[in-house]
Design a protein around this motif. Structure first.
Motif, PDB file in Angstrom:
ATOM      1  N   PHE A  80       3.380   1.445 -11.824  1.00  0.00           N
ATOM      2  CA  PHE A  80       3.777   2.913 -10.089  1.00  0.00           C
ATOM      3  C   PHE A  80       3.269   2.439  -8.968  1.00  0.00           C
ATOM      4  CE2 PHE A  80       3.010   6.907  -7.571  1.00  0.00           C
ATOM      5  CZ  PHE A  80       3.433   7.327  -8.012  1.00  0.00           C
ATOM      6  N   LEU A  81       5.176   1.931  -8.447  1.00  0.00           N
ATOM      7  CA  LEU A  81       4.930   1.701  -7.072  1.00  0.00           C
ATOM      8  C   LEU A  81       5.430   0.235  -7.089  1.00  0.00           C
ATOM      9  CD1 LEU A  81       3.854   4.525  -4.383  1.00  0.00           C
ATOM     10  CD2 LEU A  81       6.177   4.324  -5.144  1.00  0.00           C
ATOM     11  N   ARG A 121       1.166  -0.689  -0.424  1.00  0.00           N
ATOM     12  CA  ARG A 121      -0.158   0.016   0.409  1.00  0.00           C
ATOM     13  C   ARG A 121       0.279   1.017   0.608  1.00  0.00           C
ATOM     14  NH1 ARG A 121      -4.855  -0.836  -1.806  1.00  0.00           N
ATOM     15  NH2 ARG A 121      -5.251   1.311  -0.953  1.00  0.00           N
ATOM     16  N   LEU A 164       2.094   7.315   0.733  1.00  0.00           N
ATOM     17  CA  LEU A 164       2.826   8.252  -0.825  1.00  0.00           C
ATOM     18  C   LEU A 164       1.235   9.626  -0.214  1.00  0.00           C
ATOM     19  CD1 LEU A 164       4.685   9.050  -3.032  1.00  0.00           C
ATOM     20  CD2 LEU A 164       1.919   8.953  -4.060  1.00  0.00           C
ATOM     21  N   GLY A 198       8.315   6.028  -7.613  1.00  0.00           N
ATOM     22  CA  GLY A 198       7.418   5.179  -8.273  1.00  0.00           C
ATOM     23  C   GLY A 198       7.494   5.539 -10.036  1.00  0.00           C
ATOM     24  N   TYR A 206       1.165   3.409  -1.547  1.00  0.00           N
ATOM     25  CA  TYR A 206       0.418   4.867  -2.285  1.00  0.00           C
ATOM     26  C   TYR A 206       0.075   5.073  -1.086  1.00  0.00           C
ATOM     27  CZ  TYR A 206      -2.776   8.159  -6.279  1.00  0.00           C
ATOM     28  OH  TYR A 206      -2.455   8.513  -6.793  1.00  0.00           O
ATOM     29  N   ASP A 207      -0.500   4.156  -0.218  1.00  0.00           N
ATOM     30  CA  ASP A 207      -1.885   5.815   1.113  1.00  0.00           C
ATOM     31  C   ASP A 207      -0.237   6.141   1.216  1.00  0.00           C
ATOM     32  OD1 ASP A 207      -3.125   3.757   0.371  1.00  0.00           O
ATOM     33  OD2 ASP A 207      -3.700   3.193   1.556  1.00  0.00           O
TER      34      ASP A 207
END
Lengths: 97, 243
Positions: free
Chosen positions: B186-187, B66, B71, B176, B68-69
């Motif tokens: 991404f990532l 996770r 980030l 990313g 993205y979270d």
């Protein structure tokens, strides 16, 4: 048995501290209660086998948020003083909301 | 909102109490229903742990599965600081000389806090710890130093401070985007590089979080420094320098 007693004490203490922190009219006291609430909350996370969250709670929830609240309180006092130098009128205003 | 009429105020309170009890009852009901179903994604995380580059499942979820979270959390922190800065015109703290106890204690504690932060950052790969905990300890060191009367020097508080403040988020996005360029998503770290990339991101994030929290405590936007400030001769970790 001892675990149950400890957990019960912890849970009751948390609720009591939360209630006191929300209802106490003295803002400084409320912040100190919030500190204690954060520390007990970190203990509760340890009891729930979540040491990661406990670390974050102790460092951010209890430590830095408290420090930020204290900083905000210091700013409130200084910004209140020129506005109403005689009475502490502004303070009861802040507590009510 | 403010309610002036006492009768309306009372009715409003009852309404709030009723609503809260309803929500409380509903939550209790949902919890009772949920507890029957097998909970969590723990097994899936454990099964994929060896591809994440870290040994601690919490770090694996936060920085890899996770990422993205995390980030977005960094972005939230940056936006919070920008919000505080945009308030402007806050009163500075008075420059009071600290007592001998605070002075000595801060000189002993600050290096120790920085070491603890580094330890938490390093150990976060395999045990409880990680960027947020390490960053907040670093921020605590900054708060302590500020309370002890220490201020960021002019040559650090300008561009350099701002670079540190965005480096966490910036590096995260750069990594990313780089992964996107070499053909992944991404990532989505390749398993061979994951450990190193996560450590890199976490290091930058720790510095950023520490600096952001300390700057939040300071409140005012530090000036851009003297005109002749030379950003190249300075080092990024500004937290451990005594006057």
């Amino acid at each position: 048995m001892l675990h149950w007693a400890f957990d019960g004490l912890l849970g009751t203490g948390l609720l009591w501290l939360a209630w006191r922190a929300l209802t106490t009219p003295d803002l400084f006291k409320a912040i100190v209660l919030f500190f204690s609430f954060g520390l007990l909350m970190a203990l509760a996370w340890v009891r729930l086998n979540a040491p990661d969250v406990a670390l974050a709670e102790a460092a951010i929830g209890a430590g830095l948020t408290g420090a930020l609240l204290l900083a905000a309180l210091a700013r409130l006092d200084t910004s209140n003083q020129p506005a109403n130098p005689v009475t502490g009128d502004g303070e009861s205003d802040l507590v009510d909301h | 909102m403010s309610i002036t009429n006492p009768a309306t105020g009372k009715a409003f309170r009852w309404l709030v109490m009723l609503l809260l009890s309803a929500i409380g009852g509903w939550l209790a009901y949902v919890m009772l229903v949920l507890s029957r179903s097998p909970a969590g994604l723990g097994d899936q995380v454990a099964a994929q742990l060896n591809t994440t580059g870290v040994g601690n499942p919490v770090t694996a979820v936060l920085l890899n599965f996770r990422g993205y979270d995390t980030l977005l959390e960094m972005a939230v922190l940056l936006i919070a600081l920008l919000g505080v800065w945009s308030l402007g015109g806050l009163a500075d703290y008075q420059d009071t000389a600290p007592g001998p106890t605070l002075d000595t204690l801060s000189r002993v504690l600050a290096p120790m806090l920085i070491m603890v932060a580094a330890y938490l950052l390093w150990v976060g790969a395999d045990a409880p710890g990680g960027a947020f905990q390490a960053g907040s300890v670093l921020g605590a060191a900054g708060v302590l130093l500020q309370l002890a009367g220490w201020r960021l020097g002019d040559c650090f508080s300008g561009m350099l401070l701002r670079v540190v403040l965005i480096s966490g988020l910036g590096l995260f996005i750069l990594v990313g985007a780089g992964l996107l360029l070499i053909g992944g998503a991404f990532l989505q770290y390749p398993p061979a590089l994951a450990g190193g990339l996560i450590l890199l991101i976490e290091t930058a994030a720790t510095l950023t979080i520490g600096a952001t929290l300390a700057a939040l405590f300071l409140g005012n936007r530090p000036g851009l420094g003297p005109k002749k400030a030379d950003p190249e001769k300075t080092e990024p970790d500004h937290g451990n320098q005594h006057p």
